[in-house]
Design a protein around this motif. Structure first.
Motif, short mmCIF file in Angstrom:
data_model
loop_
_atom_site.label_atom_id
_atom_site.label_comp_id
_atom_site.label_asym_id
_atom_site.label_seq_id
_atom_site.Cartn_x
_atom_site.Cartn_y
_atom_site.Cartn_z
N GLU A 1 -51.24 6.88 39.20
CA GLU A 1 -50.99 8.19 39.80
C GLU A 1 -51.45 9.30 38.89
OE1 GLU A 1 -49.88 9.05 42.84
OE2 GLU A 1 -49.94 6.92 43.33
N GLU A 2 -51.20 9.15 37.60
CA GLU A 2 -51.62 10.22 36.68
C GLU A 2 -51.88 9.66 35.29
OE1 GLU A 2 -48.73 13.28 35.82
OE2 GLU A 2 -47.05 11.93 36.22
N LEU B 1 -57.94 6.62 37.55
CA LEU B 1 -57.04 7.64 38.09
C LEU B 1 -57.27 7.75 39.60
CD1 LEU B 1 -55.02 9.95 37.64
CD2 LEU B 1 -56.99 11.46 37.27
N VAL B 2 -56.25 7.34 40.37
CA VAL B 2 -56.33 7.45 41.84
C VAL B 2 -54.97 7.94 42.37
CG1 VAL B 2 -56.94 6.32 44.02
CG2 VAL B 2 -57.89 5.45 41.87
N PRO B 3 -54.76 9.26 42.39
CA PRO B 3 -53.49 9.76 42.94
C PRO B 3 -53.31 9.28 44.39
CG PRO B 3 -54.75 11.54 41.92
CD PRO B 3 -55.66 10.35 41.98
N HIS B 4 -52.09 8.90 44.73
CA HIS B 4 -51.73 8.37 46.07
C HIS B 4 -52.34 6.99 46.31
CE1 HIS B 4 -51.80 12.87 47.42
NE2 HIS B 4 -50.81 12.60 46.58
N GLY B 5 -52.88 6.35 45.28
CA GLY B 5 -53.63 5.10 45.46
C GLY B 5 -52.85 3.94 46.03
N ALA B 6 -51.52 4.09 46.15
CA ALA B 6 -50.71 3.02 46.75
C ALA B 6 -50.35 3.32 48.20
CB ALA B 6 -49.43 2.80 45.95
#
Lengths: 260, 289
Positions: free
Chosen positions: B198-199, B223-228
């Protein structure tokens, strides 16, 4: 007879909840077992320890989880452990009193199927599979099962044994080396069944109000045995009904009506 | 040693056709963004491992990524069947899928054995169960001390583990919390590990005994915010239960499924682009709902 002010599903959930005691440690399956376990916690068993296979121990969800690992279960738990730890230390380690399971199919010895309908290699219906159930059924002190009673669920021969009940009856579990006592009660929308003390074949021991033994016999895929004394489940109390309905209403609101 | 790189680079460089890949997450922290990138890059013949294959594995199977599935519970939790998973098993669409089915206790132990460098796991299980009749990998052995017969199952040793976590620091140390499933074991059992987060922060400031994966056991941090999403990340966002129930209709029919995947995954550049495409689709739905 006047129409009851509750549904068959509500009676089933309430009858199941009543079997759980305040001092128990209960490993909870998703769906009907989860509703019954939380109803017990919100009524007569406030200190019951509820454990879900996602690793949440002593969880106290305000709404019913849609999945076995909802954030609500984690946020309200006494502790959250990893899944290997859950199965090794807590279940296999012998710390669970009651394993509470649902099922797609059950047979006369309370063996259950949640794997396939039809042949395994080419199933007619592919069900989700085992999950935690086989080892819950093996290692929990005893097992409660809740499912609706019908021609498709109460079958003469299972298409697949996912989780052992009393196998082919008698002392088969003990001979096979299973640690837990296995299924001690099956709660349905029609009544309650328990294994005969010696043969371990399920017997109808109670009917919920308004149901008849002929009804239960008609929808059971084997020749259903009826206990000598057939009891009638006391109807839901107002408090039980209100608590269950409030729980379902909160759940529906929280899940955007995805589940109730 | 963890490299801080883009998800596209990580999937391209670390996952090869034919690999054994475990994208783990037990309802929580499911690596959806990474799964989408595997689909976008048209990886093929993967042996997919996961205790609880849900929507992301349904998408990967339906898009022809997998040749084999190792699993212990395959469903859309609280909703019903995984239609693409069932179509592959029942009707060989889009390709035959070899099923290597186990129980949760088995796979949990098998990951722990893999992380421990052992060839197999031993457990009390499968007694009276039909699975060993259909899965020859499930065997038994006799305890040399007590004589008890126990189940023996091969450990899980993936080529690549893929997980999503809440945080990493600039060095690539990874922190996760909440329901942590088998992610630590999956990473330690695998030859390579990709972690989306997330961060990325300067310092993790985690309490002692927190679940931390040191940077030197992770290959790539992305880094992939909202990746889930649509699963959840405790402390960041909740589970999108509506998406899980909507998936039942999207995935039921092959054509509808393919159209949806083409529009939202194959035609989008990355996960942020995918999320933007969903916002457009949702506002349309709301207008006629």
């Amino acid at each position: 007879m006047a129409e009851p002010n509750y549904s068959a599903d509500e009676m089933m959930t309430i009858a199941a909840a009543r079997l759980l005691k305040n001092n128990m440690v209960c490993f909870v399956g998703i769906g009907l077992p989860s509703a019954a376990s939380n109803l017990a916690r919100l009524t007569h068993a406030p200190d019951i320890v509820l454990i879900y296979e996602s690793g949440t121990i002593g969880t106290k969800p305000d709404v019913l989880p849609l999945s076995i690992g909802d954030g609500e279960l984690s946020a309200t738990a006494d502790t959250v452990v990893s899944v290997p730890e859950m199965f090794r230390y807590w279940l296999q380690g012998g710390r669970i009193d009651i394993g509470f399971l649902g099922a797609a199919q059950i047979d006369r010895f309370a063996n259950i199927n949640t794997t396939v309908i039809g042949p395994y290699a080419k199933p007619k219906v592919r069900l989700p599979g085992a999950g935690g159930a086989p080892e819950i059924a093996g290692s929990a002190g005893e097992v409660f099962i809740v499912l609706r009673q019908g021609a498709r669920t109460f079958v003469e021969t299972l298409d697949f044994i996912t989780s052992a009940g009393h196998l082919d009856g008698g002392d088969a579990r003990k001979r096979a080396g299973l640690k837990g006592k296995g299924p001690s009660v099956v709660i349905t929308d029609l009544g309650v069944l328990k294994p005969h003390p010696e043969t371990r074949e399920l017997e109808l021991v109670a009917l919920h109000p308004g149901n008849t033994k002929e009804q239960a016999i008609a929808v059971t895929g084997w020749k259903l045995r009826i206990a000598n004394t057939l009891e009638t489940t006391p109807p839901p109390t107002q408090a039980e009904l209100e608590t269950l309905r409030a729980l379902h209403a909160r759940t529906a609101r929280a899940h955007g009506n995805a589940a109730a | 040693m963890a490299e801080l790189i883009s998800l596209r680079e990580a999937i391209a460089g670390l996952i090869h056709d034919g690999d054994r890949v475990a994208c783990e997450g037990f309802t929580h922290l499911i690596p959806f963004a990474a799964g989408h990138e595997i689909i976008r890059q048209k990886k093929r013949d993967l042996a997919l491992v996961r205790m609880t294959p849900d929507i992301i594995y349904d998408q990967m199977i339906g898009m022809g990524v997998a040749r084999e599935l190792v699993f212990s519970w395959g469903g859309n939790p609280g909703v019903g069947s995984l239609h693409r998973f069932r179509d592959a098993i029942e009707k060989d669409w889009p390709a035959p899928l070899t099923v290597n089915e186990r129980s949760h206790a088995d796979l949990a132990n098998a990951y722990a054995a893999g992380a421990s460098g052992l060839p197999f796991a031993v457990m009390r299980g499968y007694v009276g169960n039909d699975l060993p009749k259909h899965n020859r990998e499930i065997k038994s052995l006799t305890c040399p001390f007590t004589g008890e017969v126990l189940a023996a199952v091969p450990s899980v040793r993936p080529d690549v583990a893929v997980i999503h976590a809440q945080k990493a620091d600039c060095k690539g140390n990874v922190l996760l919390w909440g329901i942590v499933g088998v992610q630590k074991e999956a990473v330690l059992a695998a030859k390579r590990a990709i972690v989306t987060v997330e961060e990325i922060v300067d310092a993790l400031e985690a309490p002692r005994n927190a679940v931390i994966l040191p940077h030197w056991v992770v290959s790539a941090v992305c880094l992939v915010p909202h990746g889930a999403r649509p699963s959840y990340a405790e402390g960041y966002y909740g589970r999108d239960n509506k998406f899980y129930s909507d998936w039942d209709d999207i995935s039921r029919d092959r054509e509808t499924f393919l159209a949806w995947m083409n529009r939202h995954v194959m035609s989008t550049a990355d996960f942020a682009d995918y999320e933007r495409s969903l916002v457009g689709a949702q506002s349309k739905q709301v207008s006629h709902g």
